[in-house]
Enzyme design. Structure first.
Site, PDB file in Angstrom:
ATOM      1  N   SER A   7      -2.485   5.108  -6.768  1.00 46.78           N
ATOM      2  CA  SER A   7      -2.119   6.230  -6.001  1.00 46.78           C
ATOM      3  C   SER A   7      -1.559   7.032  -7.810  1.00 46.78           C
ATOM      4  O   SER A   7      -1.342   5.844  -9.158  1.00 46.78           O
ATOM      5  CB  SER A   7      -0.554   6.155  -5.159  1.00 46.78           C
ATOM      6  OG  SER A   7       0.117   6.681  -5.478  1.00 46.78           O
ATOM      7  N   LYS A  11       1.805  -0.003  -6.394  1.00 45.42           N
ATOM      8  CA  LYS A  11       0.420   0.136  -6.677  1.00 45.42           C
ATOM      9  C   LYS A  11       0.678   0.068  -8.412  1.00 45.42           C
ATOM     10  O   LYS A  11      -0.081  -0.706  -9.141  1.00 45.42           O
ATOM     11  CB  LYS A  11       0.057   1.698  -6.377  1.00 45.42           C
ATOM     12  CG  LYS A  11       0.124   1.845  -4.914  1.00 45.42           C
ATOM     13  CD  LYS A  11      -0.924   2.026  -4.647  1.00 45.42           C
ATOM     14  CE  LYS A  11      -0.873   1.387  -2.871  1.00 45.42           C
ATOM     15  NZ  LYS A  11      -2.223   0.767  -2.451  1.00 45.42           N
ATOM     16  N   TYR A  27       6.820   0.760  -3.357  1.00 47.83           N
ATOM     17  CA  TYR A  27       6.006   0.799  -2.133  1.00 47.83           C
ATOM     18  C   TYR A  27       4.856   1.394  -3.797  1.00 47.83           C
ATOM     19  O   TYR A  27       3.993   0.754  -4.547  1.00 47.83           O
ATOM     20  CB  TYR A  27       5.252   1.969  -1.858  1.00 47.83           C
ATOM     21  CG  TYR A  27       4.449   2.867  -1.561  1.00 47.83           C
ATOM     22  CD1 TYR A  27       3.202   2.536  -1.079  1.00 47.83           C
ATOM     23  CD2 TYR A  27       4.180   3.851  -2.045  1.00 47.83           C
ATOM     24  CE1 TYR A  27       1.900   3.298  -0.955  1.00 47.83           C
ATOM     25  CE2 TYR A  27       3.213   4.476  -2.796  1.00 47.83           C
ATOM     26  CZ  TYR A  27       1.906   3.921  -1.657  1.00 47.83           C
ATOM     27  OH  TYR A  27       0.596   4.337  -2.119  1.00 47.83           O
TER      28      TYR A  27
END
Ligand code: UFG
Length: 338
Positions: free
Chosen positions: A124, A153, A149
């Site tokens: 992302s 990544k 979150y």
């Protein structure tokens, strides 16, 4: 070539299944349906005219994943399956680290044990945080993530890069997605958020459909041309095609361990207010919205330089923002029976 698609019943995963088949690959879906619906499989069948092999399993399960890989002679994996609610990750970090990092490690172990070399990983643009220079390139320094979150990544990318650096026999590409929007033009598949949407476009379409009373624009006093946040909104079908390009590229790099990372966006920045304006214009409707306070953790603006994907993967986003907004609304009308 048989490709395991984890999270293949999700928003990006389901669109990728369609593009894989169009490109001659044979996808096999593993999805635990924790954030997706079995109706997606029906939508896929309506588009494809055939069932896609599907297993309702958790990617953290070594035995089940091994079974699927062996049964279907899997030769590559696209790993979408992950939790993705930014706010929830702040209140439940361990859930996010366990699932998002645990499933990746599990998949890498299954790959090693079964001689599966190729992996495409869903990363992302969140790894850039608020970059000092925009558009960001793949060599723009990563910043400390704003949320667990986002951190999953960043950590996942490090795990993949370190594995290849150590000489493990992998070919791996991380795709750094910008903001996926739109839906399949057939309106057979699209975004299906459970509960109140966190993301802009499902909130916009649900407001237009009367499911939500009003959209709140999170801040209009940012240092941007119209004061609202700027993002790189990419049509999900274009994003799906990038996975096919990544798999193709991996097949050109089989002689030694290989790792690469690509920005997958349009290269354009659009503001939240521009999105609302475009949605209203192309769909000929008025949206009920108000300007509200800033949302904590939002970066002010980000969009990507996407030349590396164009040069090295022969991939470029083709659809317009107008098409994205039309397709998103067509999909919402379909699922709302409007
Ligand atoms: N926004 C609103 N009102 C809303 C929802 C969103 O104004 O009701 C604004 C946000 O403030 C932001 C923009 O719309 O400026 C886009 O917000 P999204 O929540 O749709 O997406 P983000 O850019 O925040 O992306 C984040 C992470 C991604 C992650 C994505 C999906 O940065 O890594 O959420 O959860 F993939």
């Amino acid at each position: 070539m048989n490709i395991l698609v984890t999270g293949g019943a999700g928003f990006i995963g389901s669109h990728t299944v369609v593009e894989l088949i169009a490109a001659g690959y044979s996808p096999v879906i593993v999805d635990d349906l924790s954030n997706s619906s079995p109706s997606v499989l029906k939508g896929l069948k309506n588009i494809l005219g055939t069932d896609v092999p599907f297993y309702q399993e958790d990617c953290n399960d070594y035995v089940k994943m091994t079974e699927v890989v062996q049964k279907h002679n899997i030769q590559g994996i696209i790993h979408f399956a992950a939790f993705k609610a930014v706010g929830e990750s702040v209140s439940e970090p361990l859930k996010y680290y366990r699932n998002n990092i645990g499933s990746l490690l599990n998949i890498l172990n299954v790959m090693r044990a079964n001689n599966v070399r190729n992996l495409v990983f869903s990363s992302s643009c969140t790894v850039y945080g608020q970059a000092d220079v925009i558009p960001v390139t793949e060599s723009t320094p990563k910043k400390k993530a704003e949320s667990p979150y986002g951190n999953t990544k960043a950590i996942a990318e490090d795990i993949l890069e370190d594995s290849v650096k150590a000489g493990l026999d992998f070919g791996i590409i991380s795709l750094r997605y910008f903001n996926p929007v739109g839906a399949h033009p057939s309106a057979e598949i699209g975004e299906l958020p459970i509960g109140v949407p966190n993301n802009l476009i499902p909130y916009v379409t649900q407001t237009a459909a009367g499911i939500r009373e009003k959209l709140t624009v999170f801040g209009s006093d940012y240092d941007t041309p119209d004061g609202s946040n700027v993002r790189d909104f990419i049509h999900v079908v274009d994003l799906a095609k990038a996975h096919v390009s990544a798999l193709n590229l991996l097949q050109e790099h089989t002689s030694e361990p290989y790792y690469n990372v690509f920005n997958i966006g349009t290269g354009r920045g659009n503001s939240v207010l521009e999105i609302i304006d475009t949605f209203e214009r192309v769909n000929n409707l008025k949206l009920n919205y108000e300007i509200g306070p800033r949302r904590p953790g939002d970066v002010i603006k980000i969009y990507g330089n996407v030349e590396k994907a164009a040069t090295e993967m022969n991939w470029r986003a083709e659809k317009t923002l107008e098409e994205s907004m039309e397709d998103a609304w067509r999909w919402q009308k379909k699922i709302s029976n409007l």
